[in-house]
Design a protein around this motif. Structure first.
Motif: not given
Length: 231
Positions: A135-138, A165-173
């Protein structure tokens, strides 16, 4: 009965504070200094990212960085290192734009996307049998290596809590200094109503209750990885 007891309790507290009646609204707190706001105020975005990576790795979380164009390849690399399918993906705009489900389907036989039309129980059953949740992190918090995810129609909390296992997508901004800024973000969102679930996650769950021996993956994913999208 419960309402009467609550009122009597509050009245007792009010009188102990020198008030004859229960206040209609909480008294605002006057803070002469705003240290919580000033902390990290001169930290650059690069320094925040470096701090976030350092704190995350200290907690045992695997961290990767990649450009947006390489996101799917990086997810495939991380997934192959950490676990096996089936894979459950949150229905997030970023992952739809990148056609992540299709990219993963080339390697994994069972790739599912959270679908509210299938009903709560079906989605949870899929999450329970998933080896990897994505998923994508806020946003993320640099000070503690924490990510914040909230439930919404396209992604229930089961996506991050039930797979091995969980993979978090994090936008650098979206890497913020600390919880102070995270709560300010939530306060802004609350004008439109808060989600049913807001979760702060700082690595895989662990405990050291028994003889101070740290055991990881107690009541959630055994492994967690962050992928920071830099551009």
């Amino acid at each position: 009965m419960m309402h009467t007891n609550k009122k009597n309790f509050l009245l007792t507290v009010s009188r102990a504070l020198g008030r004859e009646a229960i206040a209609d609204n909480p008294t605002s707190i006057d803070l002469p200094q705003a240290v919580q706001e000033e902390y990290y105020q001169n930290t650059t975005a690069q320094e925040l990212k470096d701090l976030f990576i350092e704190q995350s790795r200290t907690a045992g979380t695997i961290v990767h960085e990649c450009a947006l164009a390489s996101l799917n390849d990086t997810i495939l690399t991380v997934a192959s290192e950490l676990g096996e399918g089936p894979i459950l993906i949150g229905d997030e705009p970023l992952l739809r734009e990148q056609q992540t489900a299709a990219a993963l389907s080339d390697k994994y036989t069972h790739v599912h996307m959270w679908d509210c039309a299938r009903g709560r129980e079906n989605n949870i059953d899929t999450a329970e049998s998933a080896g990897i949740g994505i998923t994508v992190a806020q946003f993320a918090l640099a000070e503690t290596g924490t990510v914040m995810v909230h439930s919404h129609k396209g992604c229930g909390r089961a996506v991050t809590l039930l797979p091995t296992t969980t993979i978090f997508i994090i936008k650098e901004t979206t890497i913020l200094p600390r919880l102070t800024q995270g709560m300010a973000w939530l306060a802004e969102q609350s004008q439109d109503g808060l989600p049913a679930s807001v979760n702060y996650i700082s690595g895989a769950s662990s405990t050291a209750d028994i003889e101070l021996v740290r055991v990881q993956g107690v009541h959630g994913p055994i492994k967690i990885a962050y992928i920071i999208v830099t551009s």
